[in-house]
Design an enzyme around this catalytic site. Structure first.
Site, PDB file in Angstrom:
ATOM      1  N   SER A   1       0.866  -1.181   0.000  1.00  0.00           N
ATOM      2  CA  SER A   1       0.000   0.000   0.000  1.00  0.00           C
ATOM      3  C   SER A   1       0.896   1.222   0.000  1.00  0.00           C
ATOM      4  O   SER A   1       2.071   1.148   0.395  1.00  0.00           O
ATOM      5  CB  SER A   1      -0.873   0.004   1.265  1.00  0.00           C
ATOM      6  OG  SER A   1      -1.496   1.256   1.474  1.00  0.00           O
TER       7      SER A   1
ATOM      8  N   TYR B   1      -1.459  -0.144  10.727  1.00  0.00           N
ATOM      9  CA  TYR B   1      -1.523  -0.558   9.322  1.00  0.00           C
ATOM     10  C   TYR B   1      -0.264  -0.128   8.578  1.00  0.00           C
ATOM     11  O   TYR B   1       0.313  -0.902   7.811  1.00  0.00           O
ATOM     12  CB  TYR B   1      -2.762   0.047   8.674  1.00  0.00           C
ATOM     13  CG  TYR B   1      -2.984  -0.378   7.240  1.00  0.00           C
ATOM     14  CD1 TYR B   1      -3.188  -1.710   6.911  1.00  0.00           C
ATOM     15  CD2 TYR B   1      -3.016   0.574   6.212  1.00  0.00           C
ATOM     16  CE1 TYR B   1      -3.400  -2.095   5.598  1.00  0.00           C
ATOM     17  CE2 TYR B   1      -3.232   0.193   4.905  1.00  0.00           C
ATOM     18  CZ  TYR B   1      -3.427  -1.145   4.598  1.00  0.00           C
ATOM     19  OH  TYR B   1      -3.625  -1.519   3.289  1.00  0.00           O
TER      20      TYR B   1
END
Length: 247
Positions: free
Chosen positions: A131, A144
């Site tokens: 990501s 995250y």
């Protein structure tokens, strides 16, 4: 013999779209996820997809999948996800544990289990779905971002350790993707809060957009390695710079 691709987290979102796309590219696709009912539905629609119940946080589950494979030419480590948006000071330890177990250790288990098959194939491709959170941190994303940074580091290390081996190591780092379930899971089932993430954003990326990027990287000639592909919607210039309309 047709080439085989293994896709984790294939019951929805980017994983499902990738399984469909690679099947369309001529691969025999092994689609792994915990929700077997959804995998069975997917396999019924696409005959070249084989459903396999898989929990990447379980070594036994990963070993069972690896032991059942005759070959593996492509591995797409897609299983993962985000939980919560609390600041580090108020973060839930179990959320961080789950994100690390799924995104990082899950990818490690799958990589260790299938790397010998990728090498044996003579032209293996390992794709890590990270990501932009693995490149730039943001408030509320501590857990995250930490997990995705760890995956990015794993990719870079693998590329160094496997130089000279017939395996390409690819990182796909999407920005804002409106994929099934991602934001809803992050907001613990609050669909209204999840919808606000994308409010006013013209055309965020879709799962199919990311699957298209993955398919392009794995179908390049054997001597071409796409080290990292960052893919964002046009409306997103950076993590904190998003164009929104209306409202």
């Amino acid at each position: 013999m047709r080439r085989t691709a293994v896709v984790t987290g294939a019951s929805s979102g980017i994983g499902e779209a990738t399984a469909r796309r690679l099947a369309g590219e001529g691969y025999e696709v092994v689609a792994g996820a915990r929700r077997r009912d959804r995998l069975d539905k997917l396999a019924a629609e696409v005959p070249s997809i084989t459903p396999v119940t898989l929990d990447v946080t379980s070594q036994e589950s990963v070993d069972a999948l690896a032991g059942a494979l005759d070959r593996c030419d492509v591995l797409v480590n897609n299983a993962g996800g985000a939980l919560g948006l609390e600041p580090v000071s108020g973060a839930r330890l179990d959320d961080w544990q789950r994100m690390y177990d799924t995104n990082v250790l899950g990818s490690l288990r799958m990589t260790q289990a299938l790397l010998p098959r990728l090498i044996e194939s003579g032209d293996g491709v390992l794709v890590m779905l990270t990501s932009t959170a693995g490149l730039v941190s943001y408030e509320g994303g501590g857990g995250y971002c930490a997990a995705k940074h760890a995956q990015t580091s794993m990719v870079e290390t693998l590329r160094l350790e496997l130089v000279g081996q017939p395996v390409r190591i690819v990182e796909i780092a999407p920005g804002m993707v409106r994929s099934e379930g991602f934001a809803v899971t992050r907001f613990r089932g609050d669909e209204a809060a999840a919808a606000r993430v994308y409010e006013g954003v013209p055309d965020p990326l879709t799962s199919d957009d990311v699957a298209d990027a993955i398919a392009w990287t794995v179908t390049r000639p054997a001597h071409v390695n796409v080290d990292r592909m960052v893919i964002r919607p046009r409306a997103q210039a950076a993590q904190h710079r998003i164009h929104r309309v209306g409202g």
